[in-house]
Scaffold this active site. Sequence first.
Site, mmCIF file in Angstrom:
data_model
loop_
_atom_site.group_PDB
_atom_site.id
_atom_site.type_symbol
_atom_site.label_atom_id
_atom_site.label_comp_id
_atom_site.label_asym_id
_atom_site.label_seq_id
_atom_site.Cartn_x
_atom_site.Cartn_y
_atom_site.Cartn_z
ATOM 1 N N ASP A 298 -11.792 -3.945 1.958
ATOM 2 C CA ASP A 298 -10.941 -4.879 1.211
ATOM 3 C C ASP A 298 -11.779 -6.164 1.164
ATOM 4 O OD1 ASP A 298 -7.916 -5.023 0.226
ATOM 5 O OD2 ASP A 298 -8.339 -6.962 1.121
ATOM 6 N N LYS B 70 -2.732 -1.011 6.629
ATOM 7 C CA LYS B 70 -3.714 -2.053 6.328
ATOM 8 C C LYS B 70 -4.155 -2.690 7.626
ATOM 9 C CE LYS B 70 -5.444 -4.031 2.598
ATOM 10 N NZ LYS B 70 -5.554 -3.488 1.243
ATOM 11 N N GLN C 69 0.822 -1.214 0.000
ATOM 12 C CA GLN C 69 0.000 0.000 0.000
ATOM 13 C C GLN C 69 0.861 1.271 0.000
ATOM 14 O OE1 GLN C 69 -3.570 -1.037 0.628
ATOM 15 N NE2 GLN C 69 -3.958 0.821 -0.515
ATOM 16 N N SER D 200 -10.583 6.661 -2.898
ATOM 17 C CA SER D 200 -10.738 6.899 -1.460
ATOM 18 C C SER D 200 -10.136 8.253 -1.090
ATOM 19 C CB SER D 200 -10.021 5.815 -0.654
ATOM 20 O OG SER D 200 -10.838 4.682 -0.493
#
Length: 447
Positions: free
Chosen positions: A168, A128, A113, A379
């Site tokens: 997710d 995450k 990420q 996002s």
Amino acid sequence: MDVDATVKTYYEQILQRNAGEPEFHQAVSEVLDSLTHVLRKDPHYADMGLIQRLTEPERQIIFRVPWVDDQGNVHVNRGFRVQFNSVLGPYKGGLRFHPSVNLGIIKFLGFEQIFKNSLTGLPIGGGKGGSDFDPKGRSDLEIMRFCQSFMTELGRHIGDKIDVPAGDIGVGGREIGYLFGQYRRMAGRHESGTLTGKGLQWGGSLVRTEATGYGAVYFTQEMMTARGERLHNAKVIVSGSGNVAIYAIEKAQELGATVVAFSDSSGYVTTPDGVDVELLKDIKEVRRLRVADYAKEAKGAAFHKGGNVWEVEADVALPCATQNELDGESAELLADNGVKYVAEGANMPCTHDAIRVFGKRKIDFAPGKAANAGGVATSALEMQQNASRDSWSFEYTDKRLRDIMGNIFRTTAKTAAEYGMEGDYVVGANIAGFRKVADAMAAQGVI
Ligand code: GLU
């Protein structure tokens, strides 16, 4: 500096410190491979413990998540949030609820990420989280109680300027709703920028639901255009049938491709005349059923129980299910069947072996940190709308997404070429993502 020896030492330290986390090792080793090229050109990137700091999360939070099922039984799951790197902005990344979740999986996802978020060009760091909770077969009320318990712990660690979780695998609109409700209650204020993927009536952004799948297809289009080819009339295989897969299928077909197969963990469905996307959405998003149920209701579709979706003939393959779902053998199958483009909609769905085969068999390959960055990019657009108390139209937001994917493609391609590896989008994405983060870390000192 002996670059190979230096990188080997880094990697050995990482293996030792993070024992028993094969997915994390895999993600790190792929990035370190690319960084050997950077260090040969610019050895200063080895200064100030930069690479050791980058591969060690800033903070890792592990907590107990107790909850009560509909029969009154108590269950205990484990919750995680890995706040990996915040040099470019607040930690940003999804939450995964799946029985396979453990610390190593969350670390691999958080590490990926960092680079993905850097590539978007937007001010977001990498993180995450998730839990080994299995939402399959659970009632809405059980999901709600689980989300409330999860947020009761997570809530003290997040915020719009601290860490902004999203969805997710196993976390979609319903779960974000329950998580946000509990956060709002705990915080005593409506701080909408604390989570993304929210409902449209309470701070969500148009296009966020579609963004990961659409973005992966926009990236594929860019790769094909670079070779003078088009998605129009192409045959596409999509693995998975979750949020990413559904909207990759929708966009690919909107652009004139035919999606000839998709899958879930029980097998795959062939759809030689294309997918009825509205029926698929109804089966998966409303009725929460399996792909076998789609095959029962759709004209011309057939279910192949336990089969390997990669054995279907196509031009383009979009792995949109989960990590390591496509191995070396399947990559050979794809090549034998005429596939020329592979773009990862999921995070790290292709194994090292598969990526090697793509190189050998001249298949253009887009790694997830570039190809699936559209989700997290949108996002970040949701965060922008929340910060300005605004909401943008579908067309405008989709255009922003398309522009971002185009920029990621160009940056990735240009960086690969700069290092003499034209068309190697793995090297291009890793190096471009890394340089931005590393430059910011160097500027901000040893912290
Ligand atoms: N889970 C998604 C990803 O892998 C999206 C994360 C987000 O929107 O924050 O990038």
